[in-house]
Motif scaffolding. Structure first.
Motif, PDB file in Angstrom:
ATOM      1  N   UNK A  78      46.340 140.514  -1.284  1.00 12.24           N
ATOM      2  CA  UNK A  78      47.391 140.174  -2.232  1.00 12.24           C
ATOM      3  C   UNK A  78      47.832 138.728  -1.999  1.00 12.24           C
ATOM      4  N   UNK A  79      47.869 137.954  -3.072  1.00 11.55           N
ATOM      5  CA  UNK A  79      48.287 136.560  -2.989  1.00 11.55           C
ATOM      6  C   UNK A  79      49.791 136.502  -3.205  1.00 11.55           C
ATOM      7  N   UNK A  80      50.463 135.837  -2.282  1.00 14.04           N
ATOM      8  CA  UNK A  80      51.917 135.725  -2.359  1.00 14.04           C
ATOM      9  C   UNK A  80      52.313 134.382  -2.931  1.00 14.04           C
ATOM     10  N   UNK A  81      53.224 134.405  -3.881  1.00 22.73           N
ATOM     11  CA  UNK A  81      53.743 133.165  -4.457  1.00 22.73           C
ATOM     12  C   UNK A  81      54.613 132.450  -3.447  1.00 22.73           C
ATOM     13  N   UNK A  82      54.588 131.113  -3.455  1.00 22.83           N
ATOM     14  CA  UNK A  82      55.520 130.396  -2.593  1.00 22.83           C
ATOM     15  C   UNK A  82      56.955 130.622  -3.082  1.00 22.83           C
ATOM     16  N   UNK A  83      57.930 130.582  -2.179  1.00 17.89           N
ATOM     17  CA  UNK A  83      59.316 130.816  -2.604  1.00 17.89           C
ATOM     18  C   UNK A  83      59.800 129.714  -3.545  1.00 17.89           C
ATOM     19  N   UNK A  84      60.570 130.112  -4.547  1.00 17.43           N
ATOM     20  CA  UNK A  84      61.131 129.159  -5.500  1.00 17.43           C
ATOM     21  C   UNK A  84      62.635 129.345  -5.589  1.00 17.43           C
ATOM     22  N   UNK A  85      63.283 128.307  -6.063  1.00 17.47           N
ATOM     23  CA  UNK A  85      64.738 128.321  -6.249  1.00 17.47           C
ATOM     24  C   UNK A  85      65.022 127.971  -7.699  1.00 17.47           C
ATOM     25  N   UNK A  86      65.947 128.697  -8.326  1.00 23.29           N
ATOM     26  CA  UNK A  86      66.334 128.457  -9.715  1.00 23.29           C
ATOM     27  C   UNK A  86      67.351 127.322  -9.750  1.00 23.29           C
ATOM     28  N   UNK A  87      67.123 126.363 -10.640  1.00 22.91           N
ATOM     29  CA  UNK A  87      68.064 125.261 -10.828  1.00 22.91           C
ATOM     30  C   UNK A  87      69.309 125.798 -11.537  1.00 22.91           C
ATOM     31  N   UNK A  88      70.485 125.494 -11.009  1.00 20.36           N
ATOM     32  CA  UNK A  88      71.727 126.006 -11.591  1.00 20.36           C
ATOM     33  C   UNK A  88      72.097 125.283 -12.877  1.00 20.36           C
ATOM     34  N   UNK A  89      71.384 124.202 -13.207  1.00 20.34           N
ATOM     35  CA  UNK A  89      71.686 123.437 -14.407  1.00 20.34           C
ATOM     36  C   UNK A  89      70.795 123.870 -15.575  1.00 20.34           C
ATOM     37  N   UNK A  90      69.480 123.899 -15.338  1.00 21.64           N
ATOM     38  CA  UNK A  90      68.541 124.175 -16.438  1.00 21.64           C
ATOM     39  C   UNK A  90      67.923 125.569 -16.376  1.00 21.64           C
TER      40      UNK A  90
END
Length: 108
Positions: free
Chosen positions: A1-13
């Motif tokens: 299983x390939x794991x996505x790198x962690x991401x953060x949601x921009x609070x502006x867009x």
């Protein structure tokens, strides 16, 4: 299983960015937000979005990205403005375009 790198949601867009690039993106996004907000009619201008304060450190000392992303998404959604005809929500610049074609529903 390939794991996505962690991401953060921009609070502006509301877009997702990598943990390293979010610190580069946020100042640029805020500057773009100010430029676009200043071009809007006065009644559609919004207050500057504030970065959500979230306790992001877990017991093991890691960041709780889910809580951070949820708070950022909520912040993004709170910036949407409802159409006074149909009630759908849009960013202010998109609302102007939408209102050109939005017509009240005809009574049956």
């Amino acid at each position: 299983m390939i794991r996505r790198p962690p991401t953060i949601v921009c609070y502006i867009c509301g877009r997702e960015y990598g943990t390293k690039s979010i610190s580069i993106h946020e100042p640029q996004c805020l500057k773009k937000w100010h430029n676009e907000n200043n071009l809007l009619p006065k009644e559609l201008r919004r207050p500057e979005p504030k970065k959500p304060e979230v306790r992001t450190i877990t017991a093991k000392g890691f960041y709780d990205l889910d809580a951070l992303n949820e708070a950022a998404w909520t912040s993004t959604q709170s910036q949407l403005v409802p159409c006074n005809i149909c009630g759908r929500t849009f960013l202010p610049d998109s609302l102007i375009v939408h209102q050109r074609s939005c017509k009240p529903k005809a009574a049956k």
